[in-house]
Design a protein around this motif. Structure first.
Motif, PDB file in Angstrom:
ATOM      1  N   UNK A 131      24.686 -14.545  14.655  1.00 50.99           N
ATOM      2  CA  UNK A 131      23.520 -14.505  13.585  1.00 50.99           C
ATOM      3  C   UNK A 131      22.410 -13.740  14.107  1.00 50.99           C
ATOM      4  N   UNK A 132      22.180 -13.689  15.369  1.00 48.88           N
ATOM      5  CA  UNK A 132      21.198 -12.620  15.922  1.00 48.88           C
ATOM      6  C   UNK A 132      21.891 -10.960  15.838  1.00 48.88           C
ATOM      7  N   UNK A 133      22.891 -10.803  15.824  1.00 50.94           N
ATOM      8  CA  UNK A 133      23.053  -9.279  15.387  1.00 50.94           C
ATOM      9  C   UNK A 133      23.137  -9.154  14.161  1.00 50.94           C
ATOM     10  N   UNK A 134      23.651  -9.967  12.969  1.00 48.99           N
ATOM     11  CA  UNK A 134      23.290  -9.696  11.744  1.00 48.99           C
ATOM     12  C   UNK A 134      21.795  -9.626  11.402  1.00 48.99           C
ATOM     13  N   UNK A 135      20.811 -10.587  11.876  1.00 48.86           N
ATOM     14  CA  UNK A 135      19.523 -10.350  11.583  1.00 48.86           C
ATOM     15  C   UNK A 135      19.016  -9.028  12.144  1.00 48.86           C
ATOM     16  N   UNK A 136      19.571  -8.732  13.295  1.00 49.93           N
ATOM     17  CA  UNK A 136      19.079  -6.931  13.817  1.00 49.93           C
ATOM     18  C   UNK A 136      19.527  -6.029  12.774  1.00 49.93           C
ATOM     19  N   UNK A 137      20.887  -6.060  12.571  1.00 48.73           N
ATOM     20  CA  UNK A 137      21.391  -5.176  11.598  1.00 48.73           C
ATOM     21  C   UNK A 137      21.061  -5.078  10.318  1.00 48.73           C
ATOM     22  N   UNK A 138      20.736  -6.074   9.718  1.00 47.17           N
ATOM     23  CA  UNK A 138      20.283  -6.347   8.321  1.00 47.17           C
ATOM     24  C   UNK A 138      21.273  -5.659   7.294  1.00 47.17           C
ATOM     25  N   UNK A 139      22.478  -5.969   7.288  1.00 41.69           N
ATOM     26  CA  UNK A 139      23.563  -5.548   6.357  1.00 41.69           C
ATOM     27  C   UNK A 139      23.064  -5.335   4.928  1.00 41.69           C
ATOM     28  N   UNK A 140      23.395  -3.956   4.624  1.00 42.94           N
ATOM     29  CA  UNK A 140      23.088  -3.812   3.226  1.00 42.94           C
ATOM     30  C   UNK A 140      24.251  -3.788   2.095  1.00 42.94           C
ATOM     31  N   UNK A 141      25.468  -4.123   2.502  1.00 43.91           N
ATOM     32  CA  UNK A 141      26.606  -4.049   1.869  1.00 43.91           C
ATOM     33  C   UNK A 141      27.562  -5.133   2.356  1.00 43.91           C
ATOM     34  N   UNK A 142      28.209  -6.038   1.668  1.00 45.58           N
ATOM     35  CA  UNK A 142      29.206  -6.887   2.055  1.00 45.58           C
ATOM     36  C   UNK A 142      30.306  -6.822   1.068  1.00 45.58           C
ATOM     37  N   UNK A 143      31.708  -6.722   1.567  1.00 47.96           N
ATOM     38  CA  UNK A 143      32.793  -6.642   0.907  1.00 47.96           C
ATOM     39  C   UNK A 143      33.273  -8.128   0.957  1.00 47.96           C
ATOM     40  N   UNK A 144      33.729  -8.928  -0.235  1.00 50.00           N
ATOM     41  CA  UNK A 144      33.745 -10.250  -0.249  1.00 50.00           C
ATOM     42  C   UNK A 144      35.390 -10.454  -1.043  1.00 50.00           C
ATOM     43  N   UNK A 145      35.747 -11.493  -0.911  1.00 49.75           N
ATOM     44  CA  UNK A 145      36.732 -12.081  -1.760  1.00 49.75           C
ATOM     45  C   UNK A 145      36.330 -13.560  -2.155  1.00 49.75           C
ATOM     46  N   UNK A 146      36.928 -14.165  -3.145  1.00 45.62           N
ATOM     47  CA  UNK A 146      36.847 -15.530  -3.505  1.00 45.62           C
ATOM     48  C   UNK A 146      38.006 -16.377  -3.374  1.00 45.62           C
ATOM     49  N   UNK A 147      38.045 -17.713  -2.508  1.00 46.67           N
ATOM     50  CA  UNK A 147      39.193 -18.467  -2.091  1.00 46.67           C
ATOM     51  C   UNK A 147      39.415 -19.271  -3.529  1.00 46.67           C
ATOM     52  N   UNK A 148      40.753 -19.665  -3.349  1.00 46.18           N
ATOM     53  CA  UNK A 148      41.258 -20.509  -4.516  1.00 46.18           C
ATOM     54  C   UNK A 148      40.388 -21.745  -4.870  1.00 46.18           C
ATOM     55  N   UNK A 149      39.615 -22.434  -4.042  1.00 43.91           N
ATOM     56  CA  UNK A 149      38.997 -23.435  -4.190  1.00 43.91           C
ATOM     57  C   UNK A 149      37.335 -23.056  -4.240  1.00 43.91           C
ATOM     58  N   UNK A 150      37.040 -21.760  -4.282  1.00 47.93           N
ATOM     59  CA  UNK A 150      35.802 -20.992  -4.827  1.00 47.93           C
ATOM     60  C   UNK A 150      35.085 -20.760  -3.777  1.00 47.93           C
ATOM     61  N   UNK A 151      35.492 -20.807  -2.504  1.00 45.12           N
ATOM     62  CA  UNK A 151      34.982 -20.594  -1.132  1.00 45.12           C
ATOM     63  C   UNK A 151      34.478 -19.102  -1.291  1.00 45.12           C
ATOM     64  N   UNK A 152      33.405 -18.832  -0.510  1.00 43.50           N
ATOM     65  CA  UNK A 152      32.945 -17.558  -0.238  1.00 43.50           C
ATOM     66  C   UNK A 152      32.850 -17.388   1.369  1.00 43.50           C
TER      67      UNK A 152
END
Length: 266
Positions: A131-152
């Protein structure tokens, strides 16, 4: 690159954009092109090139197409991934660290890539560190999928929290999620699937300015109908994508099979 005679359908549901392509390869190429363009835009804006990468069968065509491109400044990208099983070895065939090494980081040279150490002795500490690494980096782009139960990521319905105070947490995986992992060939049976995982939470995902979501194949048709038709709730976590300011979902004809009644956007 769009192949001849391939008609692309465009749908908008609330704020969420959907592109329906002829097949999985076409959808993967389109998602890869959008990813490359987004990275180039970020580079021109002098933004940090921090990108979160998803894993799973849904990402295969997109990653192959992305790596084949010559216009991605890989060495400038700071990479992250969405989730990892708790207690699984990095050498296990289902490990997301192994997946991303084989399909990404061993094929191109990124500036850096931060792995989630799912088999570390203290997974709670790993959550805090990531979480600290993500906070420092502030990602501008995320590649995602969607699970069969709707999960992200691994935010299954029972674990998803649209107001989660954490950016990374440990979750319990539900039966449908575990069955999906077996069906995709990552495990030999449900008993082999770990019961827990470390995941980036939904609020952390929703803060990323741009989401490129690849959802191919017939097994995803029902959840895509739910994503566009159901009320926005954690019963189908993917419905929250309709509130994101810049989320585009790339489908093939099979995953879009239950969306035929939706009007096309103009």
């Amino acid at each position: 690159m769009k192949m001849p005679n391939e008609e692309v359908k465009h749908i908008t549901v609330d704020r969420m954009k959907i592109e329906i392509h002829h097949d999985t390869a076409s959808a993967g190429r389109a998602a890869a092109e959008a990813t490359a363009q987004a990275i180039q835009e970020l580079k021109q804006q002098n933004e940090r090139l921090a990108v979160i990468f998803a894993t799973g069968a849904s990402q295969l065509a997109m990653l192959d197409a992305l790596i084949a491109r010559a216009d991605v400044p890989w060495k400038e990208i700071e990479g992250f991934h969405l989730d990892e099983y708790v207690g699984i070895s990095e050498n296990h065939r289902a490990s997301f660290r192994r997946y991303l090494r084989e399909r990404l980081t061993q094929r191109v040279t990124l500036g850096s890539f931060f792995e989630i150490q799912g088999d570390a002795p203290d997974p709670e500490a790993i959550c805090r560190q990531y979480a600290q690494r993500l906070e420092a980096a502030q990602p501008q782009l995320c590649l995602l999928g969607i699970g069969e139960n709707g999960h992200l990521a691994f935010n299954d319905p029972a674990e998803a929290n649209f107001g989660d105070p954490l950016d990374v947490k440990i979750v319990n995986l539900d039966a449908e999620c575990r069955e999906q992992q077996v069906a995709e060939g990552w495990f030999s049976g449900p008993a082999e699937v770990p019961s827990q995982a470390i995941t980036v939470t939904i609020p952390a995902l929703m803060r990323v300015p741009r989401l490129i979501v690849s959802v191919p194949g017939p097994r995803k048709a029902a959840v895509m109908r739910r994503t566009v038709e159901e009320a926005i709730s954690t019963a189908c976590p993917a419905t929250i994508l309709r509130q994101h300011p810049d989320a585009t979902i790339y489908l093939d004809r099979e995953s879009a099979a239950e969306l035929e009644s939706l009007p096309l956007s103009r």
